[in-house]
Scaffold this active site. Sequence first.
Site, PDB file in Angstrom:
ATOM      1  N   ARG A 171       0.818  -1.214   0.000  1.00  8.48           N
ATOM      2  CA  ARG A 171       0.000   0.000   0.000  1.00  8.48           C
ATOM      3  C   ARG A 171       0.853   1.266   0.000  1.00  8.48           C
ATOM      4  O   ARG A 171       0.360   2.357   0.245  1.00  8.48           O
ATOM      5  CB  ARG A 171      -0.940  -0.027   1.216  1.00  8.48           C
ATOM      6  CG  ARG A 171      -1.759  -1.305   1.247  1.00  8.48           C
ATOM      7  CD  ARG A 171      -2.903  -1.268   2.204  1.00  8.48           C
ATOM      8  NE  ARG A 171      -3.850  -0.224   1.954  1.00  8.48           N
ATOM      9  CZ  ARG A 171      -4.733  -0.237   0.955  1.00  8.48           C
ATOM     10  NH1 ARG A 171      -4.761  -1.243   0.110  1.00  8.48           N
ATOM     11  NH2 ARG A 171      -5.575   0.758   0.801  1.00  8.48           N
ATOM     12  N   ASP A 175      -3.042  -6.607   2.286  1.00  7.56           N
ATOM     13  CA  ASP A 175      -3.824  -7.775   2.682  1.00  7.56           C
ATOM     14  C   ASP A 175      -5.261  -7.691   2.187  1.00  7.56           C
ATOM     15  O   ASP A 175      -5.844  -6.610   2.114  1.00  7.56           O
ATOM     16  CB  ASP A 175      -3.831  -7.887   4.201  1.00  7.56           C
ATOM     17  CG  ASP A 175      -2.435  -8.108   4.700  1.00  7.56           C
ATOM     18  OD1 ASP A 175      -1.760  -8.974   4.143  1.00  7.56           O
ATOM     19  OD2 ASP A 175      -2.025  -7.409   5.636  1.00  7.56           O
ATOM     20  N   VAL A 198     -13.113  -1.344  12.169  1.00 10.19           N
ATOM     21  CA  VAL A 198     -12.208  -0.620  11.256  1.00 10.19           C
ATOM     22  C   VAL A 198     -12.252  -1.203   9.843  1.00 10.19           C
ATOM     23  O   VAL A 198     -12.295  -0.462   8.863  1.00 10.19           O
ATOM     24  CB  VAL A 198     -10.764  -0.618  11.820  1.00 10.19           C
ATOM     25  CG1 VAL A 198      -9.809   0.078  10.855  1.00 10.19           C
ATOM     26  CG2 VAL A 198     -10.736   0.065  13.175  1.00 10.19           C
TER      27      VAL A 198
HETATM   28  C1  UD1 Z   1      -2.861   1.016   8.060  1.00 12.44           C
HETATM   29  C2  UD1 Z   1      -1.963  -0.156   8.397  1.00 12.44           C
HETATM   30  C3  UD1 Z   1      -2.783  -1.391   8.756  1.00 12.44           C
HETATM   31  C4  UD1 Z   1      -3.796  -1.047   9.856  1.00 12.44           C
HETATM   32  C5  UD1 Z   1      -4.616   0.180   9.482  1.00 12.44           C
HETATM   33  C6  UD1 Z   1      -5.533   0.643  10.603  1.00 12.44           C
HETATM   34  C7  UD1 Z   1      -0.033   0.252   7.002  1.00 12.44           C
HETATM   35  C8  UD1 Z   1       0.782  -0.170   5.826  1.00 12.44           C
HETATM   36  N1  UD1 Z   1      -1.141  -0.452   7.259  1.00 12.44           N
HETATM   37  O1  UD1 Z   1      -3.587   0.662   6.879  1.00 12.44           O
HETATM   38  O2  UD1 Z   1      -1.897  -2.410   9.218  1.00 12.44           O
HETATM   39  O3  UD1 Z   1      -4.679  -2.142  10.021  1.00 12.44           O
HETATM   40  O4  UD1 Z   1      -3.743   1.283   9.151  1.00 12.44           O
HETATM   41  O5  UD1 Z   1      -4.810   0.874  11.771  1.00 12.44           O
HETATM   42  O6  UD1 Z   1       0.325   1.155   7.729  1.00 12.44           O
HETATM   43  N2  UD1 Z   1     -10.707   3.958   4.212  1.00 12.44           N
HETATM   44  C9  UD1 Z   1     -11.622   4.481   3.324  1.00 12.44           C
HETATM   45  N3  UD1 Z   1     -11.166   5.365   2.375  1.00 12.44           N
HETATM   46  C10 UD1 Z   1      -9.850   5.729   2.278  1.00 12.44           C
HETATM   47  C11 UD1 Z   1      -8.932   5.184   3.197  1.00 12.44           C
HETATM   48  C12 UD1 Z   1      -9.392   4.299   4.161  1.00 12.44           C
HETATM   49  O7  UD1 Z   1     -12.811   4.174   3.366  1.00 12.44           O
HETATM   50  O8  UD1 Z   1      -9.504   6.523   1.390  1.00 12.44           O
HETATM   51  C13 UD1 Z   1     -11.187   2.979   5.214  1.00 12.44           C
HETATM   52  C14 UD1 Z   1     -10.548   1.594   4.981  1.00 12.44           C
HETATM   53  O9  UD1 Z   1     -11.234   0.858   4.000  1.00 12.44           O
HETATM   54  C15 UD1 Z   1     -10.671   0.982   6.346  1.00 12.44           C
HETATM   55  C16 UD1 Z   1     -10.457   2.179   7.280  1.00 12.44           C
HETATM   56  O10 UD1 Z   1     -10.721   3.343   6.493  1.00 12.44           O
HETATM   57  O11 UD1 Z   1     -11.962   0.477   6.532  1.00 12.44           O
HETATM   58  C17 UD1 Z   1      -9.060   2.266   7.861  1.00 12.44           C
HETATM   59  O12 UD1 Z   1      -8.106   2.335   6.829  1.00 12.44           O
HETATM   60  P1  UD1 Z   1      -6.717   3.094   7.012  1.00 12.44           P
HETATM   61  O13 UD1 Z   1      -6.635   3.662   8.399  1.00 12.44           O
HETATM   62  O14 UD1 Z   1      -6.534   4.017   5.876  1.00 12.44           O
HETATM   63  O15 UD1 Z   1      -5.680   1.898   6.914  1.00 12.44           O
HETATM   64  P2  UD1 Z   1      -4.357   1.765   6.040  1.00 12.44           P
HETATM   65  O16 UD1 Z   1      -3.590   3.036   6.069  1.00 12.44           O
HETATM   66  O17 UD1 Z   1      -4.677   1.165   4.721  1.00 12.44           O
END
Ligand code: UD1
Length: 432
Positions: A93, A117, A328
């Site tokens: 990512r 993942d 989440v």
């Molecule tokens: C990061 C971590 C991951 C962890 C997560 C939450 C990394 C590489 N990965 O993932 O291990 O589980 O934080 O602590 O650091 N969402 C949206 N739109 C967006 C972005 C996110 O709807 O544009 C949603 C996602 O689908 C999810 C939630 O927000 O349901 C949390 O995602 P996010 O906090 O962005 O996780 P990551 O940064 O991908």
Amino acid sequence: MTGKFIIQGGTPLRGDVTVYGAKNAASKMMIASLLTDEPCVLENVPLSQEIDITREFCERIGSEVAIGMDHRCEIRTPEIKNTSVVEFSRKNRIPILAFGPLLHRKGEAEVPFLGGDAIGHRPIDLHLEALNKMGVTIERRERSYYATADAIIGADIEFPFPSVGATENVLLTAVRARGTTTIRNAAVEPEILDLIRMLQGMGANIACDSAARVITIRGVPRLTGAVHRVLPDRNEAVSFAVAALATRGQVRIVGASADDLGAFVEKVKAMGAGVSQEADALVFSGADAYRATDVATAPHPGFMTDWQQPLAILMIAARGVSTIHETVYEDRFGYVKDLRRMGANIEVSDECIAPPCRYAGRTFNHSARITGASLLKGTDIVMTDIRAGMAHVIAALVAQGKSVISGTDHIDRGYERMDERLRALGADIKRV
Ligand code: UD1
């Protein structure tokens, strides 16, 4: 080719283990280094595949990278040679975080669709909307996002949900933007605060009010190199902690701090675990019996979503009904079917465990009810993601008999030499 772990369960883990730097911070810091042509030095970088992938990604852009066995990463990008990195499609990512650095240095960026993942839909709408607000135009192409900007300008951004990735993306874009950017409802995970410390060391002007979830960034025209030590990996610490507790052993986790693991420490203590903080380590001591508990995952300072899979193994060992409400990600219980085959009594459901979360009324299986105490039996498992894979490894360490767990790549992506380190704690684990 990906290998297998052969695990003979039942040995209590004992001894000391040191946690390495957080992969979820180190990889983002390597991207932050692209914001300057000066050298950056990162200490305590984990030697995991995620870092190898990020290294190749940065090299493709033009970075010179040296990572030693001493966990020291020197990275310098005197010149951006490629603004298009589409071939890194679906590996992890990280590529989406390169928008800011590439746009600031070259005015354009083309990054592939993301990997990582398979734990739900994982949209990037929050990233794209925030960058749009800052003057970035993003075009969706067949395999990529192509971004351009005449000028990147500060903006007032309020996230509907505190996304870790979107907060990081705005940070990495706003530090060199014209004017001030405010992020409201920002994610404030310790890894983000550590990224902010690194950026401040590079000359960025950032103020963060974690309690209010507000980050204010005053753009500066240029950033310099910096030397930064990556914070310890909280997910590694939790994995070793649960492995120690579920096998009823005792492990000193050197480098771990209760400050960043508060929600986890509180939960396992309530279940009956012994936890004590020493000057340089957190010590987890197993109990003969554990009490059931309820947990709802949440952004920091809540109980992290990456910890529910290992905690489930302790819940299986606990007497009574435990529950997990995953708020989440919508699809993070894929791992339970293998635990059921090992003898666990787990039901998943699309209903919220009160209070309702943003998945209420939807058809996502996002809650689990675990009835214990059950004894697990060894079995054959194919891992499908990092955290679920680690839960399977811990389950196999606890189980009676032999387990064969294939798909070691998932563990190697997120953890450095996990099998060797578990072996040093007394685990009977072999890699073939
Ligand atoms: C990061 C971590 C991951 C962890 C997560 C939450 C990394 C590489 N990965 O993932 O291990 O589980 O934080 O602590 O650091 N969402 C949206 N739109 C967006 C972005 C996110 O709807 O544009 C949603 C996602 O689908 C999810 C939630 O927000 O349901 C949390 O995602 P996010 O906090 O962005 O996780 P990551 O940064 O991908």
